[in-house]
Scaffold this motif. Structure first.
Motif, PDB file in Angstrom:
ATOM      1  N   GLU A 126       0.647  16.383  10.692  1.00 18.85           N
ATOM      2  CA  GLU A 126       1.958  16.215  10.081  1.00 18.85           C
ATOM      3  C   GLU A 126       2.266  17.474   9.271  1.00 18.85           C
ATOM      4  O   GLU A 126       1.371  18.032   8.625  1.00 18.85           O
ATOM      5  CB  GLU A 126       1.893  14.985   9.176  1.00 18.85           C
ATOM      6  N   GLY A 173      10.167  13.932   2.848  1.00 16.94           N
ATOM      7  CA  GLY A 173       8.756  14.116   2.533  1.00 16.94           C
ATOM      8  C   GLY A 173       8.027  12.780   2.451  1.00 16.94           C
ATOM      9  O   GLY A 173       6.908  12.629   2.942  1.00 16.94           O
ATOM     10  N   LEU A 174       8.681  11.790   1.849  1.00 18.50           N
ATOM     11  CA  LEU A 174       8.053  10.484   1.698  1.00 18.50           C
ATOM     12  C   LEU A 174       7.908   9.774   3.039  1.00 18.50           C
ATOM     13  O   LEU A 174       6.915   9.089   3.281  1.00 18.50           O
ATOM     14  CB  LEU A 174       8.870   9.626   0.724  1.00 18.50           C
ATOM     15  N   GLU A 175       8.902   9.971   3.909  1.00 17.33           N
ATOM     16  CA  GLU A 175       8.783   9.405   5.260  1.00 17.33           C
ATOM     17  C   GLU A 175       7.549   9.966   5.951  1.00 17.33           C
ATOM     18  O   GLU A 175       6.795   9.250   6.600  1.00 17.33           O
ATOM     19  CB  GLU A 175      10.015   9.760   6.105  1.00 17.33           C
ATOM     20  N   ARG A 176       7.383  11.262   5.775  1.00 15.77           N
ATOM     21  CA  ARG A 176       6.241  11.921   6.394  1.00 15.77           C
ATOM     22  C   ARG A 176       4.924  11.398   5.815  1.00 15.77           C
ATOM     23  O   ARG A 176       3.953  11.180   6.534  1.00 15.77           O
ATOM     24  CB  ARG A 176       6.339  13.435   6.172  1.00 15.77           C
ATOM     25  N   LEU A 177       4.939  11.178   4.508  1.00 16.30           N
ATOM     26  CA  LEU A 177       3.746  10.628   3.849  1.00 16.30           C
ATOM     27  C   LEU A 177       3.421   9.246   4.425  1.00 16.30           C
ATOM     28  O   LEU A 177       2.269   8.941   4.738  1.00 16.30           O
ATOM     29  CB  LEU A 177       4.010  10.528   2.347  1.00 16.30           C
ATOM     30  N   ASP A 178       4.449   8.441   4.596  1.00 15.18           N
ATOM     31  CA  ASP A 178       4.263   7.114   5.190  1.00 15.18           C
ATOM     32  C   ASP A 178       3.633   7.226   6.581  1.00 15.18           C
ATOM     33  O   ASP A 178       2.721   6.486   6.914  1.00 15.18           O
ATOM     34  CB  ASP A 178       5.613   6.398   5.318  1.00 15.18           C
ATOM     35  N   ARG A 179       4.171   8.167   7.361  1.00  9.77           N
ATOM     36  CA  ARG A 179       3.659   8.325   8.727  1.00  9.77           C
ATOM     37  C   ARG A 179       2.201   8.736   8.715  1.00  9.77           C
ATOM     38  O   ARG A 179       1.398   8.222   9.484  1.00  9.77           O
ATOM     39  CB  ARG A 179       4.493   9.363   9.472  1.00  9.77           C
ATOM     40  N   ALA A 180       1.859   9.663   7.813  1.00 15.86           N
ATOM     41  CA  ALA A 180       0.495  10.170   7.771  1.00 15.86           C
ATOM     42  C   ALA A 180      -0.502   9.069   7.405  1.00 15.86           C
ATOM     43  O   ALA A 180      -1.659   9.101   7.781  1.00 15.86           O
ATOM     44  CB  ALA A 180       0.400  11.326   6.775  1.00 15.86           C
ATOM     45  N   TYR A 181      -0.024   8.089   6.656  1.00 16.42           N
ATOM     46  CA  TYR A 181      -0.938   7.035   6.207  1.00 16.42           C
ATOM     47  C   TYR A 181      -0.699   5.709   6.914  1.00 16.42           C
ATOM     48  O   TYR A 181      -1.078   4.662   6.412  1.00 16.42           O
ATOM     49  CB  TYR A 181      -0.837   6.863   4.688  1.00 16.42           C
ATOM     50  N   ASP A 182      -0.101   5.770   8.101  1.00 16.87           N
ATOM     51  CA  ASP A 182       0.180   4.535   8.825  1.00 16.87           C
ATOM     52  C   ASP A 182      -1.078   3.719   9.095  1.00 16.87           C
ATOM     53  O   ASP A 182      -1.074   2.494   8.977  1.00 16.87           O
ATOM     54  CB  ASP A 182       0.892   4.850  10.142  1.00 16.87           C
ATOM     55  N   ASP A 183      -2.154   4.421   9.464  1.00 15.47           N
ATOM     56  CA  ASP A 183      -3.386   3.686   9.780  1.00 15.47           C
ATOM     57  C   ASP A 183      -3.977   3.026   8.543  1.00 15.47           C
ATOM     58  O   ASP A 183      -4.393   1.869   8.570  1.00 15.47           O
ATOM     59  CB  ASP A 183      -4.414   4.641  10.387  1.00 15.47           C
ATOM     60  N   GLU A 184      -4.002   3.781   7.452  1.00 14.63           N
ATOM     61  CA  GLU A 184      -4.570   3.241   6.215  1.00 14.63           C
ATOM     62  C   GLU A 184      -3.765   2.057   5.694  1.00 14.63           C
ATOM     63  O   GLU A 184      -4.296   1.166   5.048  1.00 14.63           O
ATOM     64  CB  GLU A 184      -4.614   4.317   5.122  1.00 14.63           C
ATOM     65  N   ALA A 185      -2.463   2.105   5.976  1.00 10.91           N
ATOM     66  CA  ALA A 185      -1.598   1.049   5.455  1.00 10.91           C
ATOM     67  C   ALA A 185      -1.659  -0.214   6.302  1.00 10.91           C
ATOM     68  O   ALA A 185      -1.092  -1.232   5.949  1.00 10.91           O
ATOM     69  CB  ALA A 185      -0.160   1.546   5.373  1.00 10.91           C
ATOM     70  N   LYS A 191      -3.618  14.515  10.738  1.00 14.36           N
ATOM     71  CA  LYS A 191      -2.610  13.803  11.521  1.00 14.36           C
ATOM     72  C   LYS A 191      -1.613  14.755  12.160  1.00 14.36           C
ATOM     73  O   LYS A 191      -0.677  14.317  12.822  1.00 14.36           O
ATOM     74  CB  LYS A 191      -1.849  12.811  10.631  1.00 14.36           C
ATOM     75  N   LEU A 233      13.149  14.981  -0.637  1.00 15.13           N
ATOM     76  CA  LEU A 233      12.165  14.021  -1.137  1.00 15.13           C
ATOM     77  C   LEU A 233      12.010  12.861  -0.168  1.00 15.13           C
ATOM     78  O   LEU A 233      10.897  12.465   0.187  1.00 15.13           O
ATOM     79  CB  LEU A 233      12.601  13.501  -2.507  1.00 15.13           C
ATOM     80  N   LEU A 234      13.145  12.328   0.281  1.00 12.25           N
ATOM     81  CA  LEU A 234      13.089  11.184   1.198  1.00 12.25           C
ATOM     82  C   LEU A 234      12.390  11.560   2.498  1.00 12.25           C
ATOM     83  O   LEU A 234      11.564  10.809   3.003  1.00 12.25           O
ATOM     84  CB  LEU A 234      14.509  10.664   1.481  1.00 12.25           C
ATOM     85  N   VAL A 262       7.657  19.166  -1.401  1.00  9.48           N
ATOM     86  CA  VAL A 262       8.265  18.212  -2.301  1.00  9.48           C
ATOM     87  C   VAL A 262       7.223  17.191  -2.785  1.00  9.48           C
ATOM     88  O   VAL A 262       7.305  16.675  -3.895  1.00  9.48           O
ATOM     89  CB  VAL A 262       9.463  17.519  -1.625  1.00  9.48           C
ATOM     90  N   LEU A 263       6.217  16.943  -1.958  1.00  8.65           N
ATOM     91  CA  LEU A 263       5.175  15.996  -2.359  1.00  8.65           C
ATOM     92  C   LEU A 263       4.332  16.559  -3.499  1.00  8.65           C
ATOM     93  O   LEU A 263       3.953  15.846  -4.422  1.00  8.65           O
ATOM     94  CB  LEU A 263       4.301  15.634  -1.161  1.00  8.65           C
ATOM     95  N   TYR A 265       0.829  -1.208   0.000  1.00  5.75           N
ATOM     96  CA  TYR A 265       0.000   0.000   0.000  1.00  5.75           C
ATOM     97  C   TYR A 265       0.864   1.259   0.000  1.00  5.75           C
ATOM     98  O   TYR A 265       0.605   2.206  -0.737  1.00  5.75           O
ATOM     99  CB  TYR A 265      -0.941   0.002   1.204  1.00  5.75           C
ATOM    100  N   LYS A 266       1.905   1.233   0.809  1.00  7.35           N
ATOM    101  CA  LYS A 266       2.755   2.423   0.886  1.00  7.35           C
ATOM    102  C   LYS A 266       3.492   2.674  -0.422  1.00  7.35           C
ATOM    103  O   LYS A 266       3.686   3.817  -0.830  1.00  7.35           O
ATOM    104  CB  LYS A 266       3.746   2.294   2.044  1.00  7.35           C
ATOM    105  N   SER A 289       4.831  19.059   3.164  1.00  5.56           N
ATOM    106  CA  SER A 289       6.105  19.229   2.485  1.00  5.56           C
ATOM    107  C   SER A 289       5.833  19.495   1.002  1.00  5.56           C
ATOM    108  O   SER A 289       5.152  18.719   0.352  1.00  5.56           O
ATOM    109  CB  SER A 289       6.934  17.963   2.674  1.00  5.56           C
ATOM    110  N   GLN A 319      -5.245  14.689   4.903  1.00  5.49           N
ATOM    111  CA  GLN A 319      -4.736  13.662   5.812  1.00  5.49           C
ATOM    112  C   GLN A 319      -3.595  14.202   6.661  1.00  5.49           C
ATOM    113  O   GLN A 319      -3.528  13.958   7.860  1.00  5.49           O
ATOM    114  CB  GLN A 319      -4.266  12.451   4.996  1.00  5.49           C
ATOM    115  N   PHE A 320      -2.713  14.971   6.017  1.00  7.07           N
ATOM    116  CA  PHE A 320      -1.593  15.565   6.754  1.00  7.07           C
ATOM    117  C   PHE A 320      -2.120  16.473   7.861  1.00  7.07           C
ATOM    118  O   PHE A 320      -1.617  16.463   8.974  1.00  7.07           O
ATOM    119  CB  PHE A 320      -0.696  16.364   5.800  1.00  7.07           C
TER     120      PHE A 320
END
Lengths: 176, 80, 135
Positions: A113, C43-55, A111, C40-41, A118-119, A32-33, A116, A107-108
């Motif tokens: 968060e 930002g992506l870590e943050r994205l992962d964290r934000a969607y931890d529940d969904e994942a 949460k 970028l990395l 960059v996204l 999923y990620k 960023s 979502q950010f």
């Protein structure tokens, strides 16, 4: 690959549904990620995740262990995503992109968060380049492996990743 | 397959059985491999043994070889 | 069970293990590694964290039920295709047997054309689905 997982794969290939479900459950988050980053659209990521699991089940017997199970899933997921993109018009894609980004932003916020930019920039990089970029720089695959995943020659994988990075930088500059 | 209308009936039956078996087997195998199963299956219903020979040559054998190569590559990786 | 296998292959296979920073610096060089990638990395870590529940994976029972439903659908589709195949096959078989007896030249012409048509079709559609091995 761990022996435990290997055993589970064998069982699943011989029709053990519980082992199969367990296997997919173990890899669900990773899949999923990955799709979330590749699509930058949570809804789409969810849909493709479901499709991927079904497709993996159907093709389970053809998994031969030449790549890790998660790489195999990613390969199938990527193909399914690209297939979906093909069936879509430019406008549709643009609308979906906006929707996807809005829901990610939301979502950010919920949460707590920090956003960023960059996204935002990443979501504007075209999909094939974005996938190559992610596989290379986030997941650390080699260009040969990326080529195998995307079904393209190694050189193309390399140029896609490089071009994706360039695009990303340009998008980031535009944000400033 | 010779064009002989004087062939006895049982020979026709055998021929039909061979073709049906060939077509069905090609269809099933090609479907499992995801390689043009309709093409191989239907062509396999019309003549013998060319479809089987070409199928082995173009699909089965290369896949077999590629698999062996992959295994060899994997061994190499492990050895390193 | 909250088994979050992050990273291709749970980081166990050398070739696949994500080893972000290390590889990146080695291959990118100082010019291109600028600011974009670390950012970028992150930002992506943050994205992962934000969607931890969904994942989070769905419960095992639900996954299993979904798999069973899907395999049932798949089985039915395969059966329908198999029946259709036999229907079409019997026609084709009948025609080709008829052609051998009554019009051999037509039969052999068609037999010659089929592989040629196959090769042309394979050449026009390069990639995974090609007849024979295209890669």
């Amino acid at each position: 690959m761990s022996d435990e997982e290997l055993g589970m794969i064998r069982q699943a290939q011989h029709g053990d549904r519980l082992a199969l479900a367990q296997l997919f459950q173990n890899h669900y988050s990773f899949l999923y990620k990955y799709l979330l980053k590749a699509t930058m659209d949570p809804q789409l990521a969810e849909d493709v995740t479901q499709d991927t699991i079904v497709r993996c089940m159907e093709k389970m017997t053809s998994y031969n262990g030449s790549s890790s199970f998660s790489s195999w899933m990613i390969t199938i997921a990527t193909r399914l995503y690209i297939d979906r993109l093909r069936r879509r018009s430019r406008e549709e894609e643009w609308i979906r992109r906006e929707q996807g980004m809005r829901s990610i932003r939301w979502q950010f916020e919920t949460k707590g968060e920090e956003w960023s930019d960059v996204l935002d920039a990443l979501s504007r990089v075209s999909s094939p380049q974005r996938i190559a970029l992610l596989l290379k720089h986030y997941y650390g695959y080699s260009y040969g492996e990326i080529g195998k995943i995307l079904g393209i020659p190694e050189g193309t994988a390399k140029s896609r990743a490089a071009y994706g990075l360039k695009q990303l930088r340009e998008e980031m500059k535009m944000d400033d | 397959m010779k064009e002989q209308s004087s062939m006895p009936l049982w020979a026709w039956a055998v021929l039909a059985a061979v073709l049906m078996t060939q077509g069905a087997l090609l269809f099933r195998d090609a479907r499992a491999r995801g390689r043009w199963h309709w093409f191989w299956g239907l062509w396999g219903m019309t003549t013998f043994p060319l479809p089987t020979v070409l199928y082995l040559l173009l699909v089965v054998f290369p896949e077999h070889r590629r698999k062996r190569k992959e295994i060899a590559e994997k061994d190499e990786k492990i050895r390193k | 069970m909250t088994n979050d296998m992050t990273g291709p292959d749970n980081g166990r296979k050398p070739g696949d293990a994500p080893d972000k920073e290390g590889r990146l610096k080695a291959e990118e060089g100082p010019v291109s590694a600028e600011i974009a990638l670390p950012e970028l990395l992150a930002g992506l870590e943050r994205l992962d964290r934000a969607y931890d529940d969904e994942a989070g994976p769905p419960p095992l029972g639900m996954l299993q039920a979904r798999l069973i439903a899907a395999s049932e659908r798949h089985r039915r589709r395969a059966l329908r295709e198999w029946l259709l195949f036999w229907l079409v096959s019997l026609f084709i078989l009948g025609f080709s047997l008829l052609a051998i007896t009554s019009a051999p030249p037509v039969y052999w012409t068609v037999q010659g054309l089929v592989p040629i048509a196959g090769i042309i079709a394979a050449a026009m559609r390069p990639g995974r689905k090609g007849r024979g091995e295209r890669r």
